[in-house]
Design a protein around this motif. Structure first.
Motif, short mmCIF file in Angstrom:
data_model
loop_
_atom_site.label_atom_id
_atom_site.label_comp_id
_atom_site.label_asym_id
_atom_site.label_seq_id
_atom_site.Cartn_x
_atom_site.Cartn_y
_atom_site.Cartn_z
N VAL A 1 -18.83 14.44 -25.92
CA VAL A 1 -19.97 14.06 -25.09
C VAL A 1 -21.16 13.68 -25.97
O VAL A 1 -21.50 14.39 -26.91
N GLY A 2 -21.77 12.54 -25.67
CA GLY A 2 -22.90 12.06 -26.44
C GLY A 2 -22.52 11.24 -27.65
O GLY A 2 -23.40 10.72 -28.34
N PHE A 3 -21.22 11.13 -27.92
CA PHE A 3 -20.77 10.37 -29.09
C PHE A 3 -19.74 9.30 -28.69
O PHE A 3 -18.86 8.97 -29.46
N MET A 4 -19.87 8.80 -27.48
CA MET A 4 -18.89 7.85 -26.96
C MET A 4 -18.84 6.56 -27.77
O MET A 4 -17.82 5.88 -27.81
N ARG A 5 -19.93 6.21 -28.44
CA ARG A 5 -19.97 4.96 -29.21
C ARG A 5 -20.02 5.22 -30.72
O ARG A 5 -20.41 4.35 -31.49
#
Length: 335
Positions: A175-179
């Motif tokens: 979560v929060g690091f999808m990219r």
């Protein structure tokens, strides 16, 4: 024994600590075995005790959770490349332990390194740590977000609901690091697959109900202890926070991390993680060598010193007061 004449200047201390960064392969293997083997035995004993009464099995999960915490700390050392001299050994031992404590090793290592690199910096995203607002940041929030932050900082959320959410749910997706590229996804998904295989195998061996009755209490208790330790290591009254123009990595390491002086048995189960100011100054020091630093440089014992009893007072702290340069409670901040 080292020369005890050491400057209080963090950069000087960091240079002196290089002598302690060498791991000892035999000691590392022994530390791993005396942690992993008792954990497995206690897990089995807790399962066997279920037939004699659920409460007996639950009592045995308490020391088992302590060994799971210690495994997490070994994985923590592996993430810094400190536990073994071999990079591959650190990574694969860390990944295996990550399955046991439901934490994707490579992804966690990435966020934890961010924490080390920016801890105490008010102008950097607070990744890998406890969210902490300044008094002015809190006052600037709309009412609904202030209430959300108050809820987040409530002890029941931080040390009960939060750990359960973090280890059971939040660690299942980056979560929060999808990219952020393929690494967070690969690390998380491979760990999830390995967890699924281990859980399925254990449920097949001992049954679904017995597995959950043993594993859930161990996991939840260990998670709570882990979050508490991380909290106390940085959330104490005279910790260090600065804007980037005044922030330095060395000052943040020495004065923004506590020396959590625990009783001997708790120091063992927590793998000396309470000597956190030294760890932040030189994260490549294996946990079993951290006491050597305090032995050789006793003046460092009093830096950020907090006892077990004193640590409980930190629960009320929630906001950084930039004028007073300390953490304060909501009541003290008059918000």
């Amino acid at each position: 024994m080292q020369n005890n004449d050491i400057s209080s200047e963090p950069r000087t201390i960091m240079r002196a600590l290089k002598d302690y960064r060498t791991s000892r392969i035999a000691r590392s293997i022994i530390e791993l075995l005396v942690t992993l083997v008792p954990f497995a035995l206690l897990w089995t004993l807790s399962w066997a005790a279920l037939s004699a009464g659920h409460w007996l099995g639950l009592l045995i999960t308490i020391p088992a959770a302590g060994f799971l915490v210690r495994l997490f700390m070994i994985k923590h050392d592996c993430s810094h490349g400190a536990f073994f001299s071999s990079k591959g050994a650190n990574e694969w031992v860390g990944r295996v332990i990550g399955v046991l404590n439901l934490t994707p090793f490579d992804f966690w290592r990435h966020t934890h390194r961010h924490h080390h690199a920016h801890s105490g910096n008010l102008d950097r995203p607070r990744i890998g740590g406890i969210d902490t607002l300044t008094v002015e940041e809190f006052r600037a929030l709309p009412r609904n977000k202030r209430q959300r932050y108050r809820f987040y900082r409530h002890p029941l959320v931080l040390f009960a609901l939060g750990p359960a959410y973090l280890f059971l749910l939040d660690n299942r997706l980056p979560v929060g690091f999808m990219r952020a590229g393929w690494m967070p996804w690969l690390s998380t998904m491979m760990t999830n697959v390995a967890i699924l295989v281990v859980v399925a195998a254990m449920m097949w061996l001992v049954g679904i109900g017995p597995f959950l009755l043993v594993q859930l209490p161990i996991t939840l208790l260990a998670a709570t202890i882990g979050v508490w330790l991380f909290y106390v290591q940085h959330q104490f009254e005279d910790t260090y926070w600065e804007h980037e123009s005044n922030w330095t990595l060395q000052e943040a390491a020495l004065h923004g991390s506590s020396h959590y002086d625990l009783p001997r048995i708790l120091r063992w189960f927590t793998a000396n993680i309470g000597i956190h100011h030294i760890h932040h100054l030189s994260s490549r020091i294996p946990f079993y060598r951290l006491p050597e630093v305090l032995r050789d440089y006793p003046e460092l014992r009093e830096v950020g010193h907090i006892t077990l009893w004193q640590s409980f007072a930190s629960v009320r702290l929630a906001l950084w007061d930039e004028e007073k340069h300390r953490l304060v409670s909501f009541r003290e901040a008059k918000v």
